[in-house]
Design a protein around this motif. Structure first.
Motif, PDB file in Angstrom:
ATOM      1  N   GLN A   1       6.806   1.560  -3.635  1.00  0.00           N
ATOM      2  CA  GLN A   1       6.678   1.797  -5.071  1.00  0.00           C
ATOM      3  C   GLN A   1       6.152   0.577  -5.825  1.00  0.00           C
ATOM      4  O   GLN A   1       5.216   0.687  -6.631  1.00  0.00           O
ATOM      5  CB  GLN A   1       8.031   2.233  -5.657  1.00  0.00           C
ATOM      6  CG  GLN A   1       7.989   2.624  -7.124  1.00  0.00           C
ATOM      7  CD  GLN A   1       7.248   3.922  -7.341  1.00  0.00           C
ATOM      8  OE1 GLN A   1       6.017   3.922  -7.424  1.00  0.00           O
ATOM      9  NE2 GLN A   1       7.980   5.020  -7.406  1.00  0.00           N
ATOM     10  N   ASP A   2       6.747  -0.586  -5.581  1.00  0.00           N
ATOM     11  CA  ASP A   2       6.330  -1.786  -6.320  1.00  0.00           C
ATOM     12  C   ASP A   2       4.873  -2.131  -6.051  1.00  0.00           C
ATOM     13  O   ASP A   2       4.112  -2.466  -6.976  1.00  0.00           O
ATOM     14  CB  ASP A   2       7.232  -2.972  -5.953  1.00  0.00           C
ATOM     15  CG  ASP A   2       8.657  -2.802  -6.454  1.00  0.00           C
ATOM     16  OD1 ASP A   2       8.859  -1.965  -7.358  1.00  0.00           O
ATOM     17  OD2 ASP A   2       9.559  -3.494  -5.939  1.00  0.00           O
TER      18      ASP A   2
ATOM     19  N   LYS B   1      -0.818  -2.187  -7.857  1.00  0.00           N
ATOM     20  CA  LYS B   1      -2.234  -1.958  -7.576  1.00  0.00           C
ATOM     21  C   LYS B   1      -2.855  -0.899  -8.476  1.00  0.00           C
ATOM     22  O   LYS B   1      -3.997  -1.043  -8.935  1.00  0.00           O
ATOM     23  CB  LYS B   1      -2.418  -1.564  -6.114  1.00  0.00           C
ATOM     24  CG  LYS B   1      -3.879  -1.342  -5.737  1.00  0.00           C
ATOM     25  CD  LYS B   1      -4.050  -1.097  -4.244  1.00  0.00           C
ATOM     26  CE  LYS B   1      -5.521  -0.920  -3.882  1.00  0.00           C
ATOM     27  NZ  LYS B   1      -5.709  -0.715  -2.417  1.00  0.00           N
ATOM     28  N   HIS B   2      -2.112   0.175  -8.745  1.00  0.00           N
ATOM     29  CA  HIS B   2      -2.703   1.325  -9.438  1.00  0.00           C
ATOM     30  C   HIS B   2      -2.235   1.501 -10.878  1.00  0.00           C
ATOM     31  O   HIS B   2      -2.822   2.289 -11.626  1.00  0.00           O
ATOM     32  CB  HIS B   2      -2.405   2.605  -8.661  1.00  0.00           C
ATOM     33  CG  HIS B   2      -2.918   2.590  -7.262  1.00  0.00           C
ATOM     34  ND1 HIS B   2      -4.268   2.591  -6.948  1.00  0.00           N
ATOM     35  CD2 HIS B   2      -2.253   2.571  -6.059  1.00  0.00           C
ATOM     36  CE1 HIS B   2      -4.414   2.580  -5.629  1.00  0.00           C
ATOM     37  NE2 HIS B   2      -3.210   2.564  -5.070  1.00  0.00           N
ATOM     38  N   GLY B   3      -1.160   0.800 -11.266  1.00  0.00           N
ATOM     39  CA  GLY B   3      -0.698   0.909 -12.640  1.00  0.00           C
ATOM     40  C   GLY B   3      -0.013   2.218 -12.961  1.00  0.00           C
ATOM     41  O   GLY B   3       0.098   2.603 -14.121  1.00  0.00           O
TER      42      GLY B   3
ATOM     43  N   MET C   1      -9.203  13.500  -4.029  1.00  0.00           N
ATOM     44  CA  MET C   1      -8.403  12.640  -4.899  1.00  0.00           C
ATOM     45  C   MET C   1      -7.375  11.848  -4.096  1.00  0.00           C
ATOM     46  O   MET C   1      -6.750  12.372  -3.172  1.00  0.00           O
ATOM     47  CB  MET C   1      -7.667  13.476  -5.958  1.00  0.00           C
ATOM     48  CG  MET C   1      -8.574  14.233  -6.911  1.00  0.00           C
ATOM     49  SD  MET C   1      -7.631  15.217  -8.120  1.00  0.00           S
ATOM     50  CE  MET C   1      -6.975  13.898  -9.165  1.00  0.00           C
ATOM     51  N   SER C   2      -7.203  10.584  -4.471  1.00  0.00           N
ATOM     52  CA  SER C   2      -6.149   9.766  -3.881  1.00  0.00           C
ATOM     53  C   SER C   2      -4.817  10.098  -4.546  1.00  0.00           C
ATOM     54  O   SER C   2      -4.771  10.769  -5.586  1.00  0.00           O
ATOM     55  CB  SER C   2      -6.466   8.277  -4.076  1.00  0.00           C
ATOM     56  OG  SER C   2      -6.436   7.950  -5.471  1.00  0.00           O
ATOM     57  N   LEU C   3      -3.733   9.609  -3.955  1.00  0.00           N
ATOM     58  CA  LEU C   3      -2.421   9.833  -4.568  1.00  0.00           C
ATOM     59  C   LEU C   3      -2.362   9.214  -5.959  1.00  0.00           C
ATOM     60  O   LEU C   3      -1.799   9.807  -6.896  1.00  0.00           O
ATOM     61  CB  LEU C   3      -1.319   9.241  -3.681  1.00  0.00           C
ATOM     62  CG  LEU C   3      -1.115   9.883  -2.306  1.00  0.00           C
ATOM     63  CD1 LEU C   3      -0.025   9.148  -1.526  1.00  0.00           C
ATOM     64  CD2 LEU C   3      -0.756  11.350  -2.436  1.00  0.00           C
ATOM     65  N   ALA C   4      -2.951   8.040  -6.118  1.00  0.00           N
ATOM     66  CA  ALA C   4      -2.948   7.377  -7.426  1.00  0.00           C
ATOM     67  C   ALA C   4      -3.743   8.185  -8.445  1.00  0.00           C
ATOM     68  O   ALA C   4      -3.322   8.334  -9.596  1.00  0.00           O
ATOM     69  CB  ALA C   4      -3.531   5.971  -7.300  1.00  0.00           C
TER      70      ALA C   4
END
Length: 422
Positions: free
Chosen positions: A238-239, A244-246, A307-310
């Motif tokens: 998670q952190d 990285k993705h906000g 699509m990515s998870l982010a």
């Protein structure tokens, strides 16, 4: 001078309702400023000013039915502002005195209070269209309505509750005293009722759901998922994910990814019925059910296989914010080949969701509950979720539906398989 026109509706929308005016004749307006809101059976559209100036006149009132490109009013330069209208007191004063002499005095104070409340509601930009409509129609003062929204905002339920409290004393005073027989005792206390017309969006939701029940051969199959592996994955990364993705890694993106992989394996569940034909879609547009003040809306994630998870998490978060603000567009909710709804956010343990036509299936997520299960011959406590797949049995067989749901279960209980495409 410039006409204020109703926006061009899509082919599937024939008319709308003028939900609210944000300006009144004589008010200054700026280019791009929202002048009015129109509710269709899908979304609420904003009507903006095309130039600076003043609102000269309005041709439609709140609650009126409007058509595509119909003129709502006129905006002109400052010199074309209408002359100030006579005040309520100036108009009604002499007439009120005359009527009073005849024995039927009027009560201008209540009308003035209602107008003041309506003006207050119009000026406030923190009210949703649905709340503003209830406030204006019932002459409520937003400042006097207890707010229970998540951000201290007034919800539609708050506004309707204020209407009920307002109506209770009047109904109690007007109720005639009548003899009551012992066999028909009426409970003591006020029993207020409020008749509120359905919004266009709620009417459309009702029609679509009933049409599905009348047309499709609906069936639901269930399974359960041990969410511990997904929870461990989220906790471990998670952190780093946020840094990285906000955006936070949630369960919804994992379900979207799992559903996409399962749709690839079972194309008929991504298909739709058109007459006597089955349309197989070579793309994956997944609708995510989102709750709003105006009802359940289903914005679409396009091409989820790319699509990515982010990207999924960001898109869902953006749609949720737009839904709360009433800013979803027709494009946001058009199309879709499959849907996911998460009743677990409200505490639902199990349900049978209704498909979103012309789609042929919908996945239902539910609450995560710790309960005992058998694992490797031992009884352990695990965070379990029931999942449901409602589907159109006309084109989807039970075998395919069950295998589809089992694949989603397996992918979520071993998330690495999704990343490795196994």
């Amino acid at each position: 001078m410039a006409d204020i026109k109703v926006p061009v509706f899509s082919e599937s929308v024939s008319e709308g309702t003028l939900l609210a005016w944000h300006k009144k004749p004589g008010d200054a307006v700026k280019r791009g400023e929202v002048l009015a809101e129109i509710e269709t059976d899908k979304v609420v559209l904003e009507v903006t000013a095309l130039q600076d100036g003043v609102l000269v006149s309005t041709a439609k009132n709140e609650g009126d039915t409007v058509l595509s490109e119909e003129v709502l009013g006129v905006v002109g330069d400052a010199g074309s502002a209408p002359a100030p209208a006579a005040t309520q007191e100036a108009v009604s004063g002499p007439i009120a005195n005359e009527v009073s002499a005849g024995g039927t005095a009027t009560q201008p104070d209540s009308a003035a209070a209602g107008a003041s409340a309506g003006n207050e509601a119009t000026r406030r930009d923190d009210l949703s269209p649905a709340v503003r409509k209830v406030v204006v129609e019932n002459g409520l003062n937003p400042a006097q309505i207890p707010a229970t929204g998540p951000k201290g905002n007034i919800t539609k339920a708050d506004a309707l509750g204020a209407v009920g409290q307002q109506a209770a004393p009047a109904q109690t005073a007007q109720a005639p005293a009548q003899p009551v027989t012992p066999a028909a005792v009426i409970p003591a206390g006020a029993r207020p009722e409020q008749r509120v017309p359905m919004t266009r969006i709620r009417q459309r939701i009702s029609e679509r759901l009933k049409d599905v029940q009348n047309t499709a051969a609906l069936l639901t199959t269930f399974n359960e998922v041990n969410m511990q592996p997904a929870m461990d994955l989220r906790k471990k990364y998670q952190d780093q994910f946020v840094a990285k993705h906000g955006v936070k890694l949630g369960f919804m993106s994992l379900f979207v990814r799992a559903a996409t992989e399962a749709l690839k394996a079972f194309p008929v569940i991504n298909a739709s019925v058109e007459g006597k034909d089955i349309i197989y879609h070579g793309f994956y547009d997944i609708g995510i059910a989102v709750a709003s003040d105006r009802g359940l809306v289903v914005p679409i994630l396009r091409d989820t296989d790319q699509m990515s998870l982010a990207a999924i998490e960001k898109a869902i978060g953006g749609y949720a914010q737009k839904a709360k603000a009433g800013k979803l567009t027709l494009e946001d909710m058009s199309g879709g080949t499959f849907s996911i709804t998460n009743g677990g956010t409200f505490g639902s343990m199990m349900s049978t969701p209704i498909i979103n036509a012309p789609q042929s299936a919908i996945l239902g997520m539910h609450n995560i509950i710790e309960r005992p299960i058998a694992q490797n011959g031992q009884v352990v406590i695990a965070p379990m979720m029931y999942i449901a797949l409602s589907y159109d049995h006309r084109i989807i067989d039970g075998k395919e539906a069950v295998q589809f749901l089992v694949m989603i279960k397996n992918l979520l209980e071993d998330p690495a398989r999704m990343l490795l495409e196994l």
